[in-house]
Design a protein around this motif. Structure first.
Motif, PDB file in Angstrom:
ATOM      1  N   GLN A  79       0.841  -1.200   0.000  1.00 30.10           N
ATOM      2  CA  GLN A  79       0.000   0.000   0.000  1.00 30.10           C
ATOM      3  C   GLN A  79       0.875   1.249   0.000  1.00 30.10           C
ATOM      4  O   GLN A  79       0.593   2.219  -0.706  1.00 30.10           O
ATOM      5  CB  GLN A  79      -0.910   0.005   1.229  1.00 30.10           C
ATOM      6  CG  GLN A  79      -1.944  -1.111   1.247  1.00 30.10           C
ATOM      7  CD  GLN A  79      -2.851  -1.017   2.456  1.00 30.10           C
ATOM      8  OE1 GLN A  79      -3.458   0.016   2.712  1.00 30.10           O
ATOM      9  NE2 GLN A  79      -2.954  -2.095   3.222  1.00 30.10           N
ATOM     10  N   TRP A  80       1.941   1.203   0.807  1.00 31.94           N
ATOM     11  CA  TRP A  80       2.842   2.355   0.868  1.00 31.94           C
ATOM     12  C   TRP A  80       3.559   2.564  -0.459  1.00 31.94           C
ATOM     13  O   TRP A  80       3.707   3.693  -0.938  1.00 31.94           O
ATOM     14  CB  TRP A  80       3.845   2.159   1.994  1.00 31.94           C
ATOM     15  CG  TRP A  80       4.797   3.299   2.175  1.00 31.94           C
ATOM     16  CD1 TRP A  80       6.152   3.285   2.014  1.00 31.94           C
ATOM     17  CD2 TRP A  80       4.480   4.652   2.560  1.00 31.94           C
ATOM     18  NE1 TRP A  80       6.685   4.521   2.268  1.00 31.94           N
ATOM     19  CE2 TRP A  80       5.686   5.377   2.603  1.00 31.94           C
ATOM     20  CE3 TRP A  80       3.281   5.300   2.862  1.00 31.94           C
ATOM     21  CZ2 TRP A  80       5.732   6.724   2.939  1.00 31.94           C
ATOM     22  CZ3 TRP A  80       3.321   6.644   3.196  1.00 31.94           C
ATOM     23  CH2 TRP A  80       4.532   7.341   3.232  1.00 31.94           C
ATOM     24  N   ARG A  81       3.984   1.478  -1.081  1.00 34.31           N
ATOM     25  CA  ARG A  81       4.642   1.578  -2.386  1.00 34.31           C
ATOM     26  C   ARG A  81       3.700   2.181  -3.415  1.00 34.31           C
ATOM     27  O   ARG A  81       4.104   2.995  -4.248  1.00 34.31           O
ATOM     28  CB  ARG A  81       5.102   0.190  -2.841  1.00 34.31           C
ATOM     29  CG  ARG A  81       6.249  -0.384  -2.036  1.00 34.31           C
ATOM     30  CD  ARG A  81       6.407  -1.868  -2.306  1.00 34.31           C
ATOM     31  NE  ARG A  81       6.788  -2.100  -3.685  1.00 34.31           N
ATOM     32  CZ  ARG A  81       8.053  -2.092  -4.122  1.00 34.31           C
ATOM     33  NH1 ARG A  81       9.030  -1.852  -3.271  1.00 34.31           N
ATOM     34  NH2 ARG A  81       8.320  -2.321  -5.374  1.00 34.31           N
ATOM     35  N   ASN A  82       2.453   1.782  -3.361  1.00 35.79           N
ATOM     36  CA  ASN A  82       1.472   2.325  -4.314  1.00 35.79           C
ATOM     37  C   ASN A  82       1.270   3.819  -4.096  1.00 35.79           C
ATOM     38  O   ASN A  82       1.147   4.588  -5.055  1.00 35.79           O
ATOM     39  CB  ASN A  82       0.137   1.595  -4.164  1.00 35.79           C
ATOM     40  CG  ASN A  82       0.204   0.144  -4.593  1.00 35.79           C
ATOM     41  OD1 ASN A  82       1.122  -0.245  -5.326  1.00 35.79           O
ATOM     42  ND2 ASN A  82      -0.733  -0.670  -4.148  1.00 35.79           N
ATOM     43  N   LEU A  83       1.231   4.237  -2.829  1.00 27.22           N
ATOM     44  CA  LEU A  83       1.070   5.658  -2.525  1.00 27.22           C
ATOM     45  C   LEU A  83       2.270   6.455  -3.011  1.00 27.22           C
ATOM     46  O   LEU A  83       2.126   7.538  -3.591  1.00 27.22           O
ATOM     47  CB  LEU A  83       0.890   5.855  -1.018  1.00 27.22           C
ATOM     48  CG  LEU A  83      -0.463   5.433  -0.434  1.00 27.22           C
ATOM     49  CD1 LEU A  83      -0.393   5.383   1.085  1.00 27.22           C
ATOM     50  CD2 LEU A  83      -1.560   6.392  -0.881  1.00 27.22           C
ATOM     51  N   VAL A  84       3.469   5.908  -2.795  1.00 27.72           N
ATOM     52  CA  VAL A  84       4.682   6.597  -3.232  1.00 27.72           C
ATOM     53  C   VAL A  84       4.749   6.634  -4.754  1.00 27.72           C
ATOM     54  O   VAL A  84       5.201   7.611  -5.349  1.00 27.72           O
ATOM     55  CB  VAL A  84       5.927   5.894  -2.643  1.00 27.72           C
ATOM     56  CG1 VAL A  84       7.208   6.461  -3.246  1.00 27.72           C
ATOM     57  CG2 VAL A  84       5.961   6.065  -1.132  1.00 27.72           C
ATOM     58  N   ALA A  85       4.282   5.553  -5.390  1.00 33.54           N
ATOM     59  CA  ALA A  85       4.344   5.479  -6.850  1.00 33.54           C
ATOM     60  C   ALA A  85       3.452   6.507  -7.531  1.00 33.54           C
ATOM     61  O   ALA A  85       3.695   6.895  -8.673  1.00 33.54           O
ATOM     62  CB  ALA A  85       3.951   4.074  -7.311  1.00 33.54           C
TER      63      ALA A  85
END
Length: 304
Positions: A210-216
């Motif tokens: 989820q965090w990776r998606n937000l950063v992406a």
């Protein structure tokens, strides 16, 4: 092997030593804000085969109450060995640094471990304890759930630690979304280490994706290894898609050549169907049928 969440839960205090005064306030203990902080060697090994290292050791200086030592341990699960090593850490530091008071902070990510870590450790007889250790414990049971962007922006370090300790919270998505939104207006030199610490602290939990998606969504504020990793994954995916597309195009050309060589008539619609197809297994199936077929129906009709 030391895990990423383990490292993040104590290293954040090295990056932001002033965080402890806010954490202690959350824990109900008044510790004044530091005037300075120094990272001390964490090796507590004596001249013996036993090696002992506290995760992070800080000397915290305050304006009115003077300096003290803050030993920080990141604890991922119950470990009976800690009931002997933690008192050793405190007594060793008390002996080594003499006049400096010693505080032990345990940071956890689950309620069971936090409850266990908060249990006082008593050394001595039941009738007369010689030494009692009372660690401070920060975890999902007492760290704030921050889902307000303005609140997160006021104290990004505390918001980061709160997100890490709530990694298994069902509402972690809202917590991470709040932190991500708060970071977008922060300078790169502040946003980058916090975003990286958050990724490290989430480890391999579902929340990490989820965090990776937000950063992406917007990596303009974050250029460290994680954003580069996301970009690398995107490039790799693009290359894989390109290879798949190239394979499908080659299969389509081969199919048309075989059908033409075998004088099997094709309508314009069938030619379009072949050239537009990107399903490599399906094209391979048509190629196999084309080797023995005498009509187009035998190639494209599933019953044949």
């Amino acid at each position: 092997m030391v895990s990423s969440p383990h490292e993040a839960m104590h290293r954040i205090f090295q990056e932001y030593p002033g965080l402890f005064s806010r954490v202690s306030e959350v824990l109900g203990v008044h510790i004044p804000p530091p005037t300075s902080a120094t990272v001390l060697p964490n090796d507590l090994t004596e001249n013996s085969p036993v090696e002992r290292r506290v995760d992070t050791l800080l000397r915290i200086d305050t304006q009115h109450d003077g300096p003290f030592l803050l030993a920080i341990e990141a604890q991922g699960k119950k470990d009976p060995r800690k009931t002997t090593s933690w008192p050793y850490y405190v007594s060793y530091l008390h002996n080594k640094y003499g006049a400096l008071p010693v505080l032990l902070l345990i940071v956890c990510q689950d309620h069971t471990t936090a409850q266990w870590a908060a249990t006082p450790i008593t050394i001595g007889l039941r009738q007369w304890p010689t030494l009692t250790l009372n660690p401070l414990v920060a975890g999902p049971h007492n760290m704030p759930v921050i889902t307000n962007v303005a609140e997160a922006r006021k104290d990004l370090a505390l918001a980061t630690l709160a997100a890490i300790t709530h990694a298994d919270n069902p509402d972690v998505g809202a917590i991470l979304k709040t932190l991500s939104a708060a970071l977008r207006e922060a300078p790169d030199n502040i946003a980058e280490p916090i975003a990286e610490l958050t990724a490290q602290g989430l480890g391999n939990r579902p929340a990490a994706q989820q965090w990776r998606n937000l950063v992406a969504v917007d990596t303009s504020f974050y250029k460290s290894f994680m954003s580069e990793e996301i970009r690398d994954e995107g490039r790799a995916q693009g290359r894989a898609q390109g290879r798949a597309q190239g394979q499908a195009e080659a299969q389509a050309k081969s199919l048309l050549l075989i059908l033409d060589a075998r004088s099997i008539a094709l309508t314009d619609a069938l030619r379009q169907k072949i050239t537009a197809c990107t399903d490599s297994p399906l094209l391979n199936q048509w190629l196999q049928r084309a080797a023995t077929a005498t009509t187009a129906d035998e190639v494209f009709t599933p019953d044949h």
